[in-house]
Design a protein around this motif. Structure first.
Motif, PDB file in Angstrom:
ATOM      1  N   ALA A  92       4.969  21.011  83.017  1.00 48.78           N
ATOM      2  CA  ALA A  92       5.785  21.435  81.875  1.00 48.78           C
ATOM      3  C   ALA A  92       7.163  20.792  81.936  1.00 48.78           C
ATOM      4  CB  ALA A  92       5.899  22.954  81.847  1.00 48.78           C
ATOM      5  N   PHE A  93       7.780  20.830  83.126  1.00 52.97           N
ATOM      6  CA  PHE A  93       9.116  20.254  83.260  1.00 52.97           C
ATOM      7  C   PHE A  93       9.077  18.735  83.111  1.00 52.97           C
ATOM      8  CE2 PHE A  93      12.542  18.417  85.850  1.00 52.97           C
ATOM      9  CZ  PHE A  93      13.633  18.995  85.226  1.00 52.97           C
ATOM     10  N   GLY A  94       8.127  18.084  83.789  1.00 53.29           N
ATOM     11  CA  GLY A  94       8.075  16.634  83.772  1.00 53.29           C
ATOM     12  C   GLY A  94       7.756  16.045  82.415  1.00 53.29           C
ATOM     13  N   ASN A  95       6.952  16.760  81.625  1.00 49.65           N
ATOM     14  CA  ASN A  95       6.525  16.217  80.335  1.00 49.65           C
ATOM     15  C   ASN A  95       7.385  16.657  79.154  1.00 49.65           C
ATOM     16  OD1 ASN A  95       4.148  14.624  80.971  1.00 49.65           O
ATOM     17  ND2 ASN A  95       3.166  16.547  81.562  1.00 49.65           N
ATOM     18  N   PHE A  96       7.934  17.857  79.211  1.00 58.34           N
ATOM     19  CA  PHE A  96       8.658  18.394  78.050  1.00 58.34           C
ATOM     20  C   PHE A  96      10.169  18.436  78.221  1.00 58.34           C
ATOM     21  CE2 PHE A  96       4.449  20.628  78.070  1.00 58.34           C
ATOM     22  CZ  PHE A  96       3.893  19.899  77.027  1.00 58.34           C
ATOM     23  N   CYS A  97      10.648  18.200  79.452  1.00 51.82           N
ATOM     24  CA  CYS A  97      12.096  18.237  79.689  1.00 51.82           C
ATOM     25  C   CYS A  97      12.667  16.908  80.152  1.00 51.82           C
ATOM     26  CB  CYS A  97      12.434  19.307  80.728  1.00 51.82           C
ATOM     27  SG  CYS A  97      12.130  20.999  80.187  1.00 51.82           S
ATOM     28  N   THR A  98      11.799  15.967  80.520  1.00 47.98           N
ATOM     29  CA  THR A  98      12.291  14.673  80.992  1.00 47.98           C
ATOM     30  C   THR A  98      11.448  13.547  80.396  1.00 47.98           C
ATOM     31  OG1 THR A  98      10.849  14.410  82.925  1.00 47.98           O
ATOM     32  CG2 THR A  98      12.778  15.803  83.206  1.00 47.98           C
ATOM     33  N   GLY A  99      12.013  12.396  80.358  1.00 51.15           N
ATOM     34  CA  GLY A  99      11.263  11.202  79.987  1.00 51.15           C
ATOM     35  C   GLY A  99      10.915  11.090  78.513  1.00 51.15           C
TER      36      GLY A  99
END
Length: 308
Positions: A92-99
């Motif tokens: 969730a963090f890697g896909n929706f909060c970064t990049g």
């Protein structure tokens, strides 16, 4: 992970109070007073923070991937139900909060990751998580995001919540969802389309101390979760230079698969029966998403989701 960063930020705030910089702490408390509602009104994201190079290394460590199965029309608002919680909620963090992955795959949509309101009471830490695109998981916050008249907003909600993290054992496919119907009611009230999301590999990042239901450890964890609002799973993984023990997550690939949207017609006063019907449809679509993709990510054919 969040709790460790929060403790560091709170410790820094205490140092300001006890040291010669108490006036900075007073100024910050004044700022906090006037800014208290921001986590419930869309937050304050920073593209600069969301694009930090460290997040690129974070995503590549596992690595983390976002998989699209269907277009999402930016003229609508959406609730993306994220499963499972795991220990870290890394997908969730890697896909929706970064990049840039979400923006590239779903142009015109802005994701908001909803987390427990308690985290926004931590000095300084609240500024960091808001800058990454996180907002409160309160009803007011979700309503604010979904009230965008022109569409283009996506509320990302980890449906199983903190309680589900206690089931985050490698190979576990148990989801806490049967009694969680608040997101269904919110979708109906706002006419937000529902999108099931399953993150394969989320439960493989840590090994958790055995805590079967009914055990003394599980009972203590559940009581603490009710008191504090967040769970305390006892977990371990690897170290920096060895793989036998530590708190660094294992390097296991995470594939976050975004399913097809379930159209939802706005209903300001949904009945219990209407909520139950949509909830049953959501469970059906979530199970279908899992079954269609499990072979691609190492899940044995005989394994299926368990709803609790």
């Amino acid at each position: 992970f969040l709790s460790l960063v929060a403790e560091f930020c709170c410790g820094f705030f205490v140092i300001l109070i006890l040291g010669n910089f108490w006036f900075l702490a007073v100024l910050y408390l004044l700022w906090l007073y006037f800014d208290w509602e921001t986590p419930c009104t869309g937050g304050r994201r920073s593209q600069w923070v969301r694009s930090w190079t460290v997040w690129k290394y974070f995503r590549e460590y596992f690595p983390i991937h976002l998989i699209k199965t269907s277009d999402l029309n930016p003229n609508h608002n959406y609730i993306l139900g994220f499963h499972p919680h795991g220990v870290l909620v890394a997908g969730a963090f890697g896909n929706f909060c970064t990049g840039p992955s979400f923006k590239n795959l779903f142009p015109g949509l802005t994701p908001y990751l909803h987390i427990m309101p308690i985290w926004f009471g931590c000095p300084f830490f609240r500024e960091y998580i808001m800058s990454a695109g996180m907002v409160s998981a309160s009803k007011e916050s979700i309503s604010y995001v979904l009230n965008n008249k022109g569409g283009g907003h996506a509320s990302v909600i980890v449906i199983g919540g903190a309680e589900e993290s206690l089931n985050a054992h490698p190979g576990s496919l148990t989801l806490n969802i049967l009694k969680r119907k608040g997101f269904i009611k919110m979708a109906l009230k706002h006419g937000a389309h529902l999108v099931p999301v399953f993150s394969f590999g989320e439960n493989e990042l840590f090994k958790q101390v055995a805590n079967p239901k009914g055990s003394w450890l599980r009972n203590v964890q559940e009581k603490l979760q009710k008191i504090m609002g967040f769970a305390l799973p006892l977990f371990h993984a690897r170290g920096v230079f060895q793989y036998s023990f530590g708190l660094i997550p294992y390097r296991q690939p995470i594939h976050t698969v975004v399913g097809s949207p379930i159209p939802v017609k706005q209903n300001l006063n949904p009945t219990t029966e209407e909520i139950e019907q949509l909830h049953a449809l959501y469970l059906q679509k979530l199970r279908k998403l899992f079954e269609e993709h499990k072979r691609n990510y190492g899940i044995p054919e005989h394994k299926s989701l368990i709803f609790e």
